[in-house]
Design an enzyme around this catalytic site. Sequence first.
Site: not given
Length: 473
Positions: A77, A87-88, A107, A133, A150
């Site tokens: 992902y 961010f990731d 999540i 979040y 995502f």
Amino acid sequence: MRGTSNKREILGTRVCTSGEMSSLEDIFSTNQCPTAVFTSQGTDVTPKGDRGVCKIVKQHGVEGEKPMIGDRVYVHYTGRLLNGKKFDSSLDRKEPFVFNVGKGQVIRAWDIGVCSMQKGEVCLMLCKPEYAYGLAGSPPKVPPNATLVFEIELLSFRGEELSEDGGIVRRIKVKGEGYNNPNEGATVHVHLEGWCGDRLFDSRDVTFVVGESEDVGVPLGVDRAMEKIQKGESCLLYLKAKYGYGKEGKKEYDIGSNAELLYEVTLKDFEKAKESWEMDLKEKLECAALVKQKGTQYFKAGRYNYAVIQYQRIINWLEMECVAGKEQQQAIQALLLVAHLNLALCYLRLREYSQTVENCNKVMELDPENEKALYRRGEARLLRNEFSMALMDFKHVLQVNSFNRAARSQIMVCQRKIREHHERDKKIYANMFQRFAEHDAKVGRLKRKKEECAISDQNKHGLKRPRLSQDSS
């Protein structure tokens, strides 16, 4: 595939077509708001239909099953904020992200969205804050109240393994309620459907005691899974032969030897048995005596796995019990000795020799000269090819009881095995040394040949020099 319109719909999810956004880069490279893209092109996958999780399929997956609650899923992902900032990403770490879907390990958007995917599928997913979040965010990378986007690829998934050897695999169709589960000795009310291949062979409502499902013809795998199932849960249990009807099969259901089974189990209700801490010593001793009888019944019937369950219950109740009275202590010790001895014998029959040795050691902590424990440990060690240790055990048996003919016979077996082992070692080492000698001889021959060639070359060069000198003069 359903429908032939320009904007195709496959299994309830939108699929990108020409002119639509097909990647995170496409979405963030335009001036259009990502939320607006998902509103116009995405499919709402939330149970509530509140568009908290919207999905656009970028690449089709393999037709077939989708992950179920509890499945172990493997994904790649990349996550971005609405401003396009990454961010990731698991791709940056160069390893898939692994989690059990539907268990609250990620999540909420992922628990919902990944369950809508097929193996190999790549999708874009927009997640509103209440599904991500929330108000708190995930500092420092994800700010409070952030909507996230995502790109997710579902690499693979598999059911949840409920046994260490992978012989019981669960896939949850309908999640149960609450946090209570049946315990050992609980009475459960279930609906069962059993399949062997494509054939439905068992369909019924049945009530049984956990640890005693053999009494109503329910296989061991279903029994062992009950402690993980919640009230109202409906799940699929994939059972290897060991947890089904084993080598014997089941004539009444026309189940052959070593058949793998699939059971669909719905836990309608249950009544828990008393936990150890809820019982006083008198009650524990009374229950232990009854359970011992039940274990002996299973052992005599050759149902060793069920016998193990019963004897292990005695140990769980009494092993940590501390009492002041000598009479009570003797009663506890007697029950623990029997439980461990019988467990050792059950594990011997099940060919789980490490467990046999472990239980024999427990007996000898209570009674160092216990003849049965020494003999059974010797048997287990002999079957593990630990001949010298087995020999010591059988000799110890004779020290305790010099009339034990079985131990004397096993000593002869051990001595023969040790001799055979030494003979094999001699042959192995003899062949090994022969190979080493042959190798060394070969190396020596090659070395001598090389040296002879070098001398020959030198001689040739030595003969040419005078002629060259004469020619040049």
